[in-house]
Design a protein around this motif. Structure first.
Motif, PDB file in Angstrom:
ATOM      1  N   GLU A 411       5.316  98.858  32.436  1.00 26.30           N
ATOM      2  CA  GLU A 411       4.479  98.185  33.428  1.00 26.30           C
ATOM      3  C   GLU A 411       3.705  99.190  34.267  1.00 26.30           C
ATOM      4  O   GLU A 411       2.507  99.016  34.533  1.00 26.30           O
ATOM      5  CB  GLU A 411       5.344  97.300  34.337  1.00 26.30           C
ATOM      6  CG  GLU A 411       4.509  96.502  35.340  1.00 26.30           C
ATOM      7  CD  GLU A 411       5.355  95.580  36.195  1.00 26.30           C
ATOM      8  OE1 GLU A 411       5.026  94.378  36.265  1.00 26.30           O
ATOM      9  OE2 GLU A 411       6.333  96.062  36.803  1.00 26.30           O
ATOM     10  N   ALA A 414       0.861 100.553  32.242  1.00 22.73           N
ATOM     11  CA  ALA A 414      -0.176  99.542  32.041  1.00 22.73           C
ATOM     12  C   ALA A 414      -1.038  99.399  33.288  1.00 22.73           C
ATOM     13  O   ALA A 414      -2.267  99.254  33.207  1.00 22.73           O
ATOM     14  CB  ALA A 414       0.474  98.208  31.680  1.00 22.73           C
ATOM     15  N   LEU A 433      -4.835  92.478  34.113  1.00 16.63           N
ATOM     16  CA  LEU A 433      -3.379  92.464  33.983  1.00 16.63           C
ATOM     17  C   LEU A 433      -2.797  91.056  34.107  1.00 16.63           C
ATOM     18  O   LEU A 433      -1.589  90.870  33.905  1.00 16.63           O
ATOM     19  CB  LEU A 433      -2.754  93.368  35.051  1.00 16.63           C
ATOM     20  CG  LEU A 433      -3.023  94.868  34.890  1.00 16.63           C
ATOM     21  CD1 LEU A 433      -2.684  95.607  36.185  1.00 16.63           C
ATOM     22  CD2 LEU A 433      -2.239  95.454  33.725  1.00 16.63           C
TER      23      LEU A 433
END
Length: 449
Positions: A411, A414, A433
Motif C-alpha cells: 500500500e 502504491a 487509488l
C-alpha cells in the motif's frame, strides 16, 4: 572593484603616488593621505570601502604600533570599513596581530601590483554582502546550506573537517542539490578564503576552448588572440579553482588536466614557458563515482588526483523537514522580492510539499515556490498554488516492481507511485487509488510520506 572607494594612508609620498597611479583606473575613487591623524575626519566626510593603512609612521603615537592604534580607532567608529595593513617584511608578526584585532588582510611592501589588486578585490568582494543589507530595497542573497536535518548536520561536520586542509575535494550529487554552493562554502571556510575563488563549467567547454580557458594564451597564439590572457588556473593562483561538471570532459581533456595537476604549472597557448600555479582544486559532477571508475569514460589516475576526499550531497527527498524549512525561506525571499504579503503555507500545501519526490531537488523547490508567490492572490500559499516543474517529469522513476508480500508495504509503495505519477496532486492521486482525499491524507500520515 569599479564601485570601490579606496583610502591609502602612508607617510611615504612615493608609495602614495604609486598607489594612486595603480588604483585610479581600477576603482571608483582613490584618495591618499600621509598624516594618519586626518583619518577619522576623512571617514566622517565621505564613504570609504577599504583603507590601506601603514603599520608605522614617522610621527609616532606608539612607536612600532601606530598602525594597530589607528586600526582600533577605525574599527571602533566605523566597523564596516575594511582595513588592509601595509607592513615591511620584518614586521609581519605585527601584521598577523592586526588580523586578530579586526584587519581584513595585510600586504608586505614593496608589494607586487598584481598581488595588491587581488587582495583588494577579495576584500571588496567580502564586504559586498554586508553593504547590501543597508539597502532597504535589496533582497539578501540566498545563503548556503539551509536545513537542520541530521544529514545536513553531517554535511556541515565534513565541511568543517576538510575545509581548512589543502585536500582536493570531489563533490558528488544529483543536479540541483547545490554542489556549487557546497564548493563555495568550502572555500569560505578554508585558509585560502581571502584569495580568489574561480569557477569554471568544464563540461560546457569544447575541445578548442578547453586549453585557452583553463591555461590561457599569448597574443598571436591563434587568429582572435589579440592580447595575452590568463587562464582560469593562473587567475586562481593562491586561491581555489572549482571545476564543475568534471565528469563530462573527454579523455583527451582529462589527459591535459592530469598533466597540469601533476606538474603544478600551466603552459599558455602560444608559449613554451611553464607558469607555476598554486591552487586548491574542488570538482563536482552528477556522475556517480562507480560510473567514473569505468576507465573507458574516466581516467582512474585523474580520479585519484581530484578525489583526496569526496563529499556526497544528499538529494532533497532524503532531507525530511529541510523541505519545509527551505520552502519557508524561499517564500520569505520571493515575497520580499515581488513586494507581496504572503505569510505562510496552508496545511494542504505543506502536505503536498512533503509528498513530492523533487527530481529537480532544491532548484526545483526554489522555482516552484517562486512561481507560487507570483501567482497566489491569497495571504498564504494554498496546495493548488504549488505546481511542480513539467521539465522534471521525464525524470520520474518508474515504480519499482512490488516484490514484497507485506500488505502495508504494498500500500505504501502504491501511494508513493500515485503521488509521483500526478506530481503531488492529492486529488488525482486519491482518485487513481480509489480513495477520498481525507482517506489518502490519513495514509500519508500513517506511512510518514
Amino acid at each position: 572593484m569599479k564601485k570601490a572607494s579606496i583610502l591609502v594612508v602612508d607617510d611615504d609620498l612615493d608609495l602614495l603616488t604609486a598607489a594612486r597611479i595603480l588604483l585610479r583606473p581600477k576603482v571608483q575613487e582613490v584618495q591618499v593621505e600621509s598624516n594618519p591623524e586626518k583619518l577619522l575626519s576623512i571617514l566622517e566626510s565621505k564613504a570609504v570601502d577599504i583603507i590601506l593603512l601603514d603599520m608605522n609612521f614617522k610621527s609616532a603615537i606608539n612607536t612600532g604600533n601606530e598602525g594597530l592604534y589607528w586600526l582600533g580607532k577605525i574599527k571602533e567608529k566605523y566597523p564596516s570599513v575594511q582595513v588592509i595593513m601595509i607592513t615591511a617584511y620584518g614586521a609581519v608578526d605585527l601584521a598577523v596581530k592586526s588580523l586578530k584585532q579586526g584587519a581584513a588582510d595585510f600586504i608586505v611592501k614593496p608589494w607586487q601590483n598584481e598581488q595588491l589588486l587581488q587582495t583588494l578585490e577579495a576584500t571588496f568582494a567580502e564586504k559586498q554582502p554586508a553593504a547590501s543589507t543597508n539597502k532597504k530595497d535589496k533582497v539578501a542573497a540566498i545563503p548556503t546550506l539551509i536545513g537542520s536535518s541530521a544529514i545536513m548536520e553531517d554535511l556541515h561536520y565534513k565541511i568543517d573537517k576538510i575545509a581548512p586542509t589543502e585536500a582536493n575535494i570531489l563533490i558528488l550529487g544529483e543536479n540541483g542539490t547545490g554542489k556549487d554552493l557546497i564548493a563555495n562554502e568550502i572555500h569560505k571556510r578554508s585558509l585560502r578564503h581571502r584569495k580568489a575563488y574561480v569557477k569554471v563549467d568544464v563540461g560546457a567547454l569544447t575541445e578548442s576552448l578547453f586549453e585557452s580557458e583553463l591555461f590561457g594564451y599569448k597574443k598571436g597564439a591563434f587568429t582572435d588572440a589579440r592580447e595575452d590572457r590568463k587562464g582560469r588556473f593562473e587567475t586562481a593562483d593562491g586561491g581555489t579553482l572549482f571545476m564543475d561538471e568534471i565528469g563530462n570532459i573527454s579523455l583527451q581533456q582529462q589527459a591535459k588536466l592530469l598533466s597540469i595537476l601533476q606538474n603544478r604549472a600551466v603552459v599558455p597557448l602560444g608559449s613554451s614557458q611553464p607558469i607555476p600555479v598554486d591552487i586548491r582544486l574542488l570538482s563536482a559532477t552528477n556522475v556517480p563515482l562507480r560510473a567514473l571508475s569505468d576507465e573507458s569514460r574516466f581516467r582512474k589516475d585523474l580520479i585519484y588526483r581530484i578525489n583526496t576526499v569526496e563529499i556526497q550531497v544528499p538529494p532533497l527527498r532524503q532531507r525530511g523537514e529541510d523541505i519545509i524549512e527551505l520552502a519557508q525561506y524561499f517564500l520569505k525571499f520571493y515575497s520580499h522580492k515581488y513586494h507581496k504579503n504572503t505569510q505562510g503555507f496552508e496545511t494542504d500545501a505543506i502536505k503536498k510539499l512533503r509528498a513530492y519526490h523533487f527530481p529537480g531537488n532544491v532548484r526545483e523547490l526554489q522555482y516552484s515556490i517562486e512561481r507560487a508567490v507570483i501567482m497566489s492572490d491569497q495571504q498564504s500559499i494554498q496546495g493548488d498554488d504549488i505546481l511542480f516543474s513539467p521539465i522534471e517529469q521525464s525524470a520520474v522513476i518508474e515504480p519499482v516492481e512490488l516484490v514484497s508480500h507485506n500488505l502495508e508495504e504494498i500500500e505504501r509503495k502504491a501511494i508513493q507511485s500515485a503521488i509521483e505519477r500526478f506530481s503531488g496532486n492529492i486529488s488525482k492521486a486519491a482518485k487513481e487509488l480509489g480513495l477520498t482525499r481525507a482517506a489518502l491524507y490519513r495514509r500519508l500520515e500513517k506511512y510518514n510520506i
